[in-house]
Design an enzyme around this catalytic site. Structure first.
Site, PDB file in Angstrom:
ATOM      1  N   GLU A 217      29.755  42.348  32.657  1.00  0.00           N
ATOM      2  CA  GLU A 217      30.502  42.964  31.561  1.00  0.00           C
ATOM      3  C   GLU A 217      29.614  43.317  30.357  1.00  0.00           C
ATOM      4  O   GLU A 217      29.733  42.744  29.273  1.00  0.00           O
ATOM      5  CB  GLU A 217      31.680  42.071  31.153  1.00  0.00           C
ATOM      6  CG  GLU A 217      32.651  41.886  32.315  1.00  0.00           C
ATOM      7  CD  GLU A 217      33.886  41.068  31.984  1.00  0.00           C
ATOM      8  OE1 GLU A 217      33.915  40.406  30.930  1.00  0.00           O
ATOM      9  OE2 GLU A 217      34.835  41.087  32.792  1.00  0.00           O
ATOM     10  N   GLU A 319      34.209  41.526  40.953  1.00  0.00           N
ATOM     11  CA  GLU A 319      35.061  40.494  40.351  1.00  0.00           C
ATOM     12  C   GLU A 319      36.486  40.996  40.206  1.00  0.00           C
ATOM     13  O   GLU A 319      36.725  42.132  39.790  1.00  0.00           O
ATOM     14  CB  GLU A 319      34.533  40.070  38.981  1.00  0.00           C
ATOM     15  CG  GLU A 319      35.350  38.950  38.340  1.00  0.00           C
ATOM     16  CD  GLU A 319      34.882  38.607  36.938  1.00  0.00           C
ATOM     17  OE1 GLU A 319      33.663  38.543  36.722  1.00  0.00           O
ATOM     18  OE2 GLU A 319      35.742  38.399  36.060  1.00  0.00           O
TER      19      GLU A 319
END
Length: 499
Positions: A217, A319
């Site tokens: 991220e 994810e």
């Protein structure tokens, strides 16, 4: 009989399900998970149904090669396994990694700590240690490493594992904090060395690392838990001039490097940077993505764009989880109902709220995986494999749901419907399978198919409707009719040498 033993039981005998069409029949096996109670159950009888969906398979039309399916090794999951009895610990690991279980083939783990750790930690704790002389993975030796090694022992086929850092240690960053900030240019060489040393340290423990994502991220996570920020061009610069050359110089050029590693709605700008030209593309083996931009939209246009930009590169979902929810304990029906929310239900900007309605967790998993497979994604990795009844442990109290929930105080284990949903893909679509062409006459059913290296074909069908559906499945000049229950997912396996 417990659910894992049931899976093994249903694999014991081959049942022929067939109908006569021009004296040619199609032989297959059908496994179903449904709101009515099936859990990867081998079906032997089918109800009659007036409606018929025609599904035609075309193995001559091939798309991406499958890398694998699986979940993530986190400190939280490993910690919980350590608190269970030996019998339940083995039960869970076998359920995920044995051939009688889900047979996971692609996995992820975190490098340094993440929110699903017990605390903040780094393998490079000494400030100013630019040569990483004090690098060590001691933090992982009590929980993560034993978990991974036991999984390897349970797996007949083995599995790939890639590492993802949530952040460099604070002393390498411009804000000197675990959360947010950017890597200081003076530590680019040191941070590239960190990846190389990590691979060596795990190799010394008997664990081969398959590759890395550059940063979990990179756009940040709302300034909450461990994070480190990059722009697309900053990440490309780091990979092109530091990480890629360092791994190559250290004899680790075979390790995969996956860029981006966040939500799909921003995918275009990242692949534009990574694959701008031959020089920027050289060390990127592919792109990693997450699903948190929406509870229902799998962003097919962005996935297609990423493939078209770099057709030979990997595209891996790295994810996914039902986030911002406390797990519901031993209530299978809840996982089929539109009662769950996600982070966006409360926190998404007003213009994005429509992307985050309530949703059924099973629907979200099944829809997303099928949607990904039909749009060039070659690997799909879930998040935590095991969490407790609170949805942790998580040092930031960022509670989430995992396919397997445990009560360590009572030594109890709950295999949620999400576990069986994952197994519909991971168990039957194996690494190096080829996604094949499918014609589907019913837009209410989602369908994908892949031909495995052994010649068998796995077809996955998801029916999220409130009514059953008849199916006529055709391969070449062979055909068979059967039904899928309401609110159900099926995997249909056509053995090798039939097609």
């Amino acid at each position: 009989m417990n659910e894992i033993k049931k899976i093994a039981f249903f694999l014991v005998t081959l049942v022929m399900v067939s109908c006569n069409m021009e004296n040619k029949t199609l032989v297959l096996e059908v496994y179903e998970t449904s709101a009515s109670g099936n859990k990867l159950t081998r079906l032997k009888e089918f109800k009659s149904n007036d409606s018929t969906t025609v599904i035609k398979l075309n193995p001559n039309q091939t798309f991406q090669t499958i890398t694998g399916f699986g979940g993530a090794f986190t400190e939280s999951s490993a910690y919980l396994l350590n608190k269970l009895s030996t019998e339940n610990r083995k039960k869970i690991i076998d359920a995920y990694f044995s051939k009688d279980g889900a047979n996971y083939s692609l996995t992820r783990t975190h490098m340094n700590s993440c929110d699903f750790s017990l605390s903040n930690y780094s393998y490079a704790p000494i400030e100013g240690d630019k040569e990483l002389e004090h690098f060590n993975i001691q933090e992982d030796k009590a929980d993560l490493i034993p978990f991974i090694k036991e999984a390897l022992a349970a797996s007949t086929d083995g599995f790939k594992i890639f590492g993802s850092p949530w952040t460099a240690p604070p002393w390498m960053k411009d804000n000197n904090k675990w959360v947010g900030g950017k890597l200081l240019p003076e530590y680019y060489d040191t941070w590239a060395l960190f990846f190389s040393k990590y691979a060596d340290a795990y190799k010394a423990e008997g664990i081969d690392i398959w590759g890395f994502t550059v940063e979990n991220e990179p756009l940040g996570n709302g300034n909450n838990w461990e994070s480190m920020h990059y722009t697309p061009d900053e990440m490309t610069h780091f990979v092109q001039n530091y990480l890629g050359p360092k791994l190559e110089a250290d004899g680790k050029g075979n390790l995969k490097i996956l860029g981006y590693d966040q939500n799909r709605e921003h995918l275009k700008e990242w692949v534009d940077s990574q694959f701008k030209n031959e020089e920027t593309s050289k060390y990127f083996d592919g792109t990693a993505i997450h699903w948190y931009a929406s509870t229902y939209d799998y962003f097919p246009e962005e996935l297609q764009y990423a493939h078209d930009k770099a057709p030979s590169k990997l595209l891996i979902q790295s994810e996914a989880c039902v986030d911002a929810e406390v797990p519901v304990w031993k209530d299978d029906a809840w996982y089929w109902k539109k009662e769950a929310t996600d982070w966006g239900w409360d926190w998404a900007p007003e213009e994005d709220k429509h992307l985050h309605p309530k949703y059924a967790p099973v629907n979200r998993y099944a829809r997303d995986i099928i949607g990904c497979l039909n749009n060039w994604v070659d690997g799909w990795v879930d998040w935590n494999m095991v969490l407790d009844k609170q949805g942790g442990p998580n040092w930031f109290k960022n509670w989430c749901i995992a396919p397997v929930i445990v009560d360590p105080d009572k030594d109890e284990v709950y295999f949620t419907p999400l576990y069986f949903t994952m197994a519909h893909f991971s168990k039957f679509i194996r690494p190096n399978a080829k996604v094949i062409g499918v014609e589907n006459s019913d837009k209410n059913l989602m369908v994908t198919a892949a031909e495995n290296p052994d010649g068998s074909i796995a077809v996955v069908v998801f029916n999220e409707m409130e009514t059953p559906s008849g199916i006529q499945l055709t391969l070449n000049d062979q055909s068979v009719e059967f039904t899928i229950d309401a609110k159900a997912i099926q995997t249909i396996v056509i053995p090798k040498n039939i097609n």
